[in-house]
Design a protein around this motif. Sequence first.
Motif, PDB file in Angstrom:
ATOM      1  N   LYS A 233      48.152  -0.276  37.586  1.00 20.12           N
ATOM      2  CA  LYS A 233      46.937  -0.878  38.148  1.00 20.12           C
ATOM      3  C   LYS A 233      46.125   0.210  38.843  1.00 20.12           C
ATOM      4  O   LYS A 233      46.684   1.037  39.561  1.00 20.12           O
ATOM      5  CB  LYS A 233      47.310  -1.973  39.141  1.00 20.12           C
ATOM      6  CG  LYS A 233      46.106  -2.701  39.702  1.00 20.12           C
ATOM      7  CD  LYS A 233      46.542  -3.955  40.429  1.00 20.12           C
ATOM      8  CE  LYS A 233      45.412  -4.671  41.101  1.00 20.12           C
ATOM      9  NZ  LYS A 233      44.432  -5.250  40.218  1.00 20.12           N
ATOM     10  N   VAL A 234      44.808   0.195  38.627  1.00 20.23           N
ATOM     11  CA  VAL A 234      43.933   1.156  39.292  1.00 20.23           C
ATOM     12  C   VAL A 234      43.785   0.744  40.751  1.00 20.23           C
ATOM     13  O   VAL A 234      43.449  -0.408  41.052  1.00 20.23           O
ATOM     14  CB  VAL A 234      42.562   1.238  38.600  1.00 20.23           C
ATOM     15  CG1 VAL A 234      41.607   2.107  39.395  1.00 20.23           C
ATOM     16  CG2 VAL A 234      42.724   1.777  37.189  1.00 20.23           C
ATOM     17  N   ILE A 235      44.061   1.695  41.653  1.00 18.68           N
ATOM     18  CA  ILE A 235      43.997   1.388  43.086  1.00 18.68           C
ATOM     19  C   ILE A 235      42.944   2.230  43.812  1.00 18.68           C
ATOM     20  O   ILE A 235      42.680   1.997  44.988  1.00 18.68           O
ATOM     21  CB  ILE A 235      45.376   1.573  43.759  1.00 18.68           C
ATOM     22  CG1 ILE A 235      45.909   2.995  43.572  1.00 18.68           C
ATOM     23  CG2 ILE A 235      46.359   0.537  43.224  1.00 18.68           C
ATOM     24  CD1 ILE A 235      47.166   3.304  44.375  1.00 18.68           C
ATOM     25  N   ALA A 236      42.338   3.184  43.117  1.00 21.12           N
ATOM     26  CA  ALA A 236      41.274   3.998  43.702  1.00 21.12           C
ATOM     27  C   ALA A 236      40.499   4.656  42.570  1.00 21.12           C
ATOM     28  O   ALA A 236      41.027   4.845  41.467  1.00 21.12           O
ATOM     29  CB  ALA A 236      41.853   5.060  44.636  1.00 21.12           C
ATOM     30  N   TYR A 237      39.251   4.987  42.851  1.00 24.72           N
ATOM     31  CA  TYR A 237      38.439   5.654  41.834  1.00 24.72           C
ATOM     32  C   TYR A 237      37.302   6.408  42.503  1.00 24.72           C
ATOM     33  O   TYR A 237      36.967   6.185  43.674  1.00 24.72           O
ATOM     34  CB  TYR A 237      37.885   4.648  40.818  1.00 24.72           C
ATOM     35  CG  TYR A 237      36.803   3.803  41.408  1.00 24.72           C
ATOM     36  CD1 TYR A 237      35.474   4.179  41.306  1.00 24.72           C
ATOM     37  CD2 TYR A 237      37.111   2.664  42.124  1.00 24.72           C
ATOM     38  CE1 TYR A 237      34.478   3.429  41.899  1.00 24.72           C
ATOM     39  CE2 TYR A 237      36.135   1.905  42.711  1.00 24.72           C
ATOM     40  CZ  TYR A 237      34.812   2.288  42.595  1.00 24.72           C
ATOM     41  OH  TYR A 237      33.830   1.552  43.207  1.00 24.72           O
ATOM     42  N   GLY A 238      36.716   7.298  41.732  1.00 24.23           N
ATOM     43  CA  GLY A 238      35.532   8.014  42.183  1.00 24.23           C
ATOM     44  C   GLY A 238      34.712   8.434  40.985  1.00 24.23           C
ATOM     45  O   GLY A 238      35.255   8.673  39.903  1.00 24.23           O
ATOM     46  N   GLY A 239      33.407   8.508  41.194  1.00 18.86           N
ATOM     47  CA  GLY A 239      32.510   8.901  40.113  1.00 18.86           C
ATOM     48  C   GLY A 239      31.538   9.973  40.547  1.00 18.86           C
ATOM     49  O   GLY A 239      31.214  10.099  41.736  1.00 18.86           O
ATOM     50  N   ILE A 240      31.103  10.745  39.572  1.00 20.84           N
ATOM     51  CA  ILE A 240      30.137  11.809  39.841  1.00 20.84           C
ATOM     52  C   ILE A 240      29.237  11.968  38.622  1.00 20.84           C
ATOM     53  O   ILE A 240      29.677  11.761  37.482  1.00 20.84           O
ATOM     54  CB  ILE A 240      30.872  13.131  40.175  1.00 20.84           C
ATOM     55  CG1 ILE A 240      29.915  14.155  40.750  1.00 20.84           C
ATOM     56  CG2 ILE A 240      31.655  13.666  38.983  1.00 20.84           C
ATOM     57  CD1 ILE A 240      30.599  15.237  41.552  1.00 20.84           C
ATOM     58  N   TRP A 241      27.975  12.273  38.879  1.00 23.04           N
ATOM     59  CA  TRP A 241      27.046  12.624  37.810  1.00 23.04           C
ATOM     60  C   TRP A 241      26.879  14.130  37.836  1.00 23.04           C
ATOM     61  O   TRP A 241      26.579  14.712  38.888  1.00 23.04           O
ATOM     62  CB  TRP A 241      25.692  11.970  38.019  1.00 23.04           C
ATOM     63  CG  TRP A 241      25.673  10.485  37.802  1.00 23.04           C
ATOM     64  CD1 TRP A 241      26.643   9.709  37.245  1.00 23.04           C
ATOM     65  CD2 TRP A 241      24.618   9.599  38.152  1.00 23.04           C
ATOM     66  NE1 TRP A 241      26.259   8.394  37.224  1.00 23.04           N
ATOM     67  CE2 TRP A 241      25.010   8.298  37.777  1.00 23.04           C
ATOM     68  CE3 TRP A 241      23.376   9.765  38.739  1.00 23.04           C
ATOM     69  CZ2 TRP A 241      24.212   7.185  37.973  1.00 23.04           C
ATOM     70  CZ3 TRP A 241      22.581   8.660  38.938  1.00 23.04           C
ATOM     71  CH2 TRP A 241      22.997   7.373  38.553  1.00 23.04           C
ATOM     72  N   LEU A 242      27.061  14.774  36.698  1.00 24.29           N
ATOM     73  CA  LEU A 242      26.893  16.216  36.577  1.00 24.29           C
ATOM     74  C   LEU A 242      25.514  16.471  35.984  1.00 24.29           C
ATOM     75  O   LEU A 242      25.284  16.236  34.796  1.00 24.29           O
ATOM     76  CB  LEU A 242      27.993  16.805  35.699  1.00 24.29           C
ATOM     77  CG  LEU A 242      29.418  16.512  36.165  1.00 24.29           C
ATOM     78  CD1 LEU A 242      30.427  17.079  35.181  1.00 24.29           C
ATOM     79  CD2 LEU A 242      29.662  17.041  37.567  1.00 24.29           C
ATOM     80  N   ILE A 243      24.598  16.918  36.848  1.00 24.77           N
ATOM     81  CA  ILE A 243      23.201  17.109  36.461  1.00 24.77           C
ATOM     82  C   ILE A 243      22.885  18.597  36.604  1.00 24.77           C
ATOM     83  O   ILE A 243      22.811  19.121  37.724  1.00 24.77           O
ATOM     84  CB  ILE A 243      22.257  16.253  37.330  1.00 24.77           C
ATOM     85  CG1 ILE A 243      22.660  14.779  37.235  1.00 24.77           C
ATOM     86  CG2 ILE A 243      20.809  16.467  36.914  1.00 24.77           C
ATOM     87  CD1 ILE A 243      21.967  13.870  38.227  1.00 24.77           C
ATOM     88  N   VAL A 244      22.755  19.265  35.462  1.00 25.39           N
ATOM     89  CA  VAL A 244      22.551  20.710  35.378  1.00 25.39           C
ATOM     90  C   VAL A 244      23.673  21.392  36.148  1.00 25.39           C
ATOM     91  O   VAL A 244      24.814  21.363  35.711  1.00 25.39           O
ATOM     92  CB  VAL A 244      21.131  21.120  35.847  1.00 25.39           C
ATOM     93  CG1 VAL A 244      20.892  22.596  35.566  1.00 25.39           C
ATOM     94  CG2 VAL A 244      20.053  20.264  35.172  1.00 25.39           C
TER      95      VAL A 244
END
Length: 147
Positions: free
Chosen positions: A53-64
């Motif tokens: 089960k996913v218990i944590a997450y994080g996201g990022i946008w890589l722009i240039v």
Amino acid sequence: MDNVVVRDLKESDIDDLVEIEKLSFSVPWTKSAFIKELSNKLAKYVVIEHNKKVIAYGGIWLIVDEGHITNIAVHPDYLGKGLGNIIVESLIEKCRENKVLSMTLEVRKSNLVAQNLYKKYGFKPVGIRPEYYSDNKEDAVIMWKDL
């Protein structure tokens, strides 16, 4: 914590992310928003899985050459176990792998726990976005980190 796996987001994880969002934020991202992120070529997401089960997450946008952290959340049942550190470290590593030179994010002015986490990894407050959050018009602190 034992038996945790850090890996990239899969479509089958989205329901877990939506659950964490609803438990963590007053204006949670929707399932459709996460589905769109899967096809966003700029977006990279990492999850922490425990007992399948996913218990944590994080996201990022890589722009240039910049990494813009979109969101980080830990399921409330797992707060205080260092999972936020693992997510931040994983996002920093994603940036390094992609030759990113700096990272940025916005965080609620009242969220001192998150601000302190980011400061631990070298993020510095550099400005304010007035009334950034739509739910209560709270200001956001803009933070940056050079890699």
